[in-house]
Write a protein that holds these residues in place. Structure first.
Motif, PDB file in Angstrom:
ATOM      1  N   GLY A  17     -20.233   3.900  -5.129  1.00 34.90           N
ATOM      2  CA  GLY A  17     -20.231   5.134  -5.907  1.00 34.90           C
ATOM      3  C   GLY A  17     -18.915   5.882  -5.789  1.00 34.90           C
ATOM      4  N   ASP A  18     -18.345   5.894  -4.582  1.00 35.45           N
ATOM      5  CA  ASP A  18     -17.071   6.578  -4.378  1.00 35.45           C
ATOM      6  C   ASP A  18     -15.914   5.832  -5.035  1.00 35.45           C
ATOM      7  OD1 ASP A  18     -18.370   8.599  -3.071  1.00 35.45           O
ATOM      8  OD2 ASP A  18     -17.767   7.974  -1.067  1.00 35.45           O
ATOM      9  N   VAL A  19     -15.931   4.505  -4.994  1.00 34.89           N
ATOM     10  CA  VAL A  19     -14.895   3.726  -5.679  1.00 34.89           C
ATOM     11  C   VAL A  19     -14.921   4.053  -7.170  1.00 34.89           C
ATOM     12  CG1 VAL A  19     -14.197   1.396  -6.389  1.00 34.89           C
ATOM     13  CG2 VAL A  19     -14.757   1.855  -3.987  1.00 34.89           C
ATOM     14  N   ALA A  20     -16.118   4.069  -7.762  1.00 35.43           N
ATOM     15  CA  ALA A  20     -16.236   4.390  -9.183  1.00 35.43           C
ATOM     16  C   ALA A  20     -15.686   5.782  -9.480  1.00 35.43           C
ATOM     17  CB  ALA A  20     -17.692   4.278  -9.627  1.00 35.43           C
ATOM     18  N   PRO A  59      -8.757  -0.253  -6.945  1.00 30.89           N
ATOM     19  CA  PRO A  59      -9.173  -1.027  -5.777  1.00 30.89           C
ATOM     20  C   PRO A  59      -8.198  -2.167  -5.492  1.00 30.89           C
ATOM     21  CG  PRO A  59     -10.945  -0.882  -7.411  1.00 30.89           C
ATOM     22  CD  PRO A  59      -9.711  -0.346  -8.039  1.00 30.89           C
ATOM     23  N   LEU A  60      -7.868  -2.327  -4.240  1.00 26.76           N
ATOM     24  CA  LEU A  60      -7.057  -3.455  -3.789  1.00 26.76           C
ATOM     25  C   LEU A  60      -7.933  -4.500  -3.113  1.00 26.76           C
ATOM     26  CD1 LEU A  60      -4.037  -1.584  -2.142  1.00 26.76           C
ATOM     27  CD2 LEU A  60      -4.155  -2.552  -4.441  1.00 26.76           C
ATOM     28  N   VAL A  61      -8.915  -4.029  -2.339  1.00 23.63           N
ATOM     29  CA  VAL A  61      -9.804  -4.909  -1.585  1.00 23.63           C
ATOM     30  C   VAL A  61     -11.216  -4.336  -1.661  1.00 23.63           C
ATOM     31  CG1 VAL A  61     -10.378  -5.800   0.714  1.00 23.63           C
ATOM     32  CG2 VAL A  61      -7.976  -5.545   0.052  1.00 23.63           C
ATOM     33  N   MET A  62     -12.185  -5.203  -1.908  1.00 23.50           N
ATOM     34  CA  MET A  62     -13.598  -4.819  -1.857  1.00 23.50           C
ATOM     35  C   MET A  62     -14.295  -5.848  -0.975  1.00 23.50           C
ATOM     36  SD  MET A  62     -14.028  -2.128  -3.883  1.00 23.50           S
ATOM     37  CE  MET A  62     -15.790  -2.125  -4.087  1.00 23.50           C
ATOM     38  N   ARG A  63     -14.951  -5.384   0.063  1.00 21.31           N
ATOM     39  CA  ARG A  63     -15.708  -6.274   0.945  1.00 21.31           C
ATOM     40  C   ARG A  63     -17.165  -5.835   0.939  1.00 21.31           C
ATOM     41  NH1 ARG A  63     -11.327  -6.702   5.646  1.00 21.31           N
ATOM     42  NH2 ARG A  63      -9.873  -8.030   4.519  1.00 21.31           N
ATOM     43  N   ALA A  83     -13.928  -0.645   1.093  1.00 17.19           N
ATOM     44  CA  ALA A  83     -13.076  -0.663  -0.099  1.00 17.19           C
ATOM     45  C   ALA A  83     -11.720  -0.089   0.278  1.00 17.19           C
ATOM     46  CB  ALA A  83     -13.687   0.164  -1.225  1.00 17.19           C
ATOM     47  N   VAL A  84     -10.683  -0.704  -0.246  1.00 23.01           N
ATOM     48  CA  VAL A  84      -9.320  -0.212  -0.051  1.00 23.01           C
ATOM     49  C   VAL A  84      -8.776   0.084  -1.445  1.00 23.01           C
ATOM     50  CG1 VAL A  84      -7.024  -0.724   0.847  1.00 23.01           C
ATOM     51  CG2 VAL A  84      -9.048  -1.642   2.017  1.00 23.01           C
ATOM     52  N   LEU A  85      -8.386   1.350  -1.666  1.00 22.37           N
ATOM     53  CA  LEU A  85      -7.868   1.785  -2.963  1.00 22.37           C
ATOM     54  C   LEU A  85      -6.443   2.285  -2.780  1.00 22.37           C
ATOM     55  CD1 LEU A  85     -11.033   3.136  -2.661  1.00 22.37           C
ATOM     56  CD2 LEU A  85     -10.633   3.101  -5.088  1.00 22.37           C
ATOM     57  N   GLN A  86      -5.696   2.338  -3.889  1.00 22.25           N
ATOM     58  CA  GLN A  86      -4.314   2.811  -3.825  1.00 22.25           C
ATOM     59  C   GLN A  86      -4.027   3.712  -5.017  1.00 22.25           C
ATOM     60  OE1 GLN A  86      -1.178  -0.192  -4.081  1.00 22.25           O
ATOM     61  NE2 GLN A  86      -0.159   0.838  -2.388  1.00 22.25           N
ATOM     62  N   ASP A  87      -3.187   4.734  -4.770  1.00 25.18           N
ATOM     63  CA  ASP A  87      -2.775   5.604  -5.873  1.00 25.18           C
ATOM     64  C   ASP A  87      -1.416   5.156  -6.392  1.00 25.18           C
ATOM     65  OD1 ASP A  87      -0.783   6.621  -4.146  1.00 25.18           O
ATOM     66  OD2 ASP A  87      -1.669   8.607  -4.025  1.00 25.18           O
ATOM     67  N   ASP A  88      -0.908   5.845  -7.416  1.00 27.29           N
ATOM     68  CA  ASP A  88       0.365   5.472  -8.027  1.00 27.29           C
ATOM     69  C   ASP A  88       1.554   5.647  -7.095  1.00 27.29           C
ATOM     70  OD1 ASP A  88      -0.910   4.785 -10.363  1.00 27.29           O
ATOM     71  OD2 ASP A  88      -0.556   6.728 -11.320  1.00 27.29           O
ATOM     72  N   GLY A  89       1.396   6.479  -6.068  1.00 29.10           N
ATOM     73  CA  GLY A  89       2.482   6.699  -5.111  1.00 29.10           C
ATOM     74  C   GLY A  89       2.466   5.730  -3.940  1.00 29.10           C
ATOM     75  N   GLY A  90       1.471   4.831  -3.893  1.00 31.76           N
ATOM     76  CA  GLY A  90       1.406   3.843  -2.823  1.00 31.76           C
ATOM     77  C   GLY A  90       0.525   4.246  -1.656  1.00 31.76           C
ATOM     78  N   MET A  91      -0.037   5.461  -1.676  1.00 35.37           N
ATOM     79  CA  MET A  91      -0.913   5.882  -0.584  1.00 35.37           C
ATOM     80  C   MET A  91      -2.230   5.115  -0.692  1.00 35.37           C
ATOM     81  SD  MET A  91      -3.357   7.742   1.121  1.00 35.37           S
ATOM     82  CE  MET A  91      -4.248   8.411  -0.252  1.00 35.37           C
TER      83      MET A  91
END
Length: 133
Positions: free
Chosen positions: A15-18, A28-32, A37-45
């Motif tokens: 739900g939070d990824v969505a 999302p970069l990684v979903m297990r 879940a590993v997510l990234q913004d446009d600044g690389g954070m």
């Protein structure tokens, strides 16, 4: 030094990824499974969301507190208002934006249990401080 990542415990990772994809543009970069879940913004954070039940134990975020939160800066009051209206139209329980700490802002509770702030930039004031030696 640069902030690399933030790791939040979430009781609803999917739900939070969505939410972060839909409203804040994170990808999302990684979903297990449902636990990580590993997510990234446009600044690389990088934002890591996890629900490791064994590690979490009985921990829960405070019910009525926005003290523990993450924030997203918008360029204008109109952008804050537009995101607020979009969230509300999609069924989120969001209060109306208000002036708070010299910013136009609102907080809402993510499905994972923590709070999210949406605000215009706050100009931090320089504060004189002394360090005890």
């Amino acid at each position: 030094m640069k902030l690399n990542h933030i790791n939040l415990m979430s009781v609803d990772v999917a739900g939070d990824v969505a939410m972060f994809e839909t409203y804040f543009g994170l990808r999302p970069l990684v979903m297990r499974g449902k636990a990580l879940a590993v997510l990234q913004d446009d600044g690389g954070m990088v934002l890591v969301l996890n629900d490791f039940a064994k590690k979490r134990g009985a921990f829960t975020y405070p019910e009525d507190s926005d003290v523990h939160h993450i924030g997203f800066i918008q360029e204008s009051r109109e952008q804050v208002d537009a995101l607020n209206a979009r969230l509300k139209a999609d069924g989120w329980d969001v209060p109306a934006p208000r002036d708070y700490h010299d910013a136009w802002t609102f907080y809402f509770k993510a499905k994972g249990g923590y709070f999210v702030e949406v605000a215009t930039e706050t100009k931090l004031r320089r504060v004189e401080a002394t360090v005890a030696r």
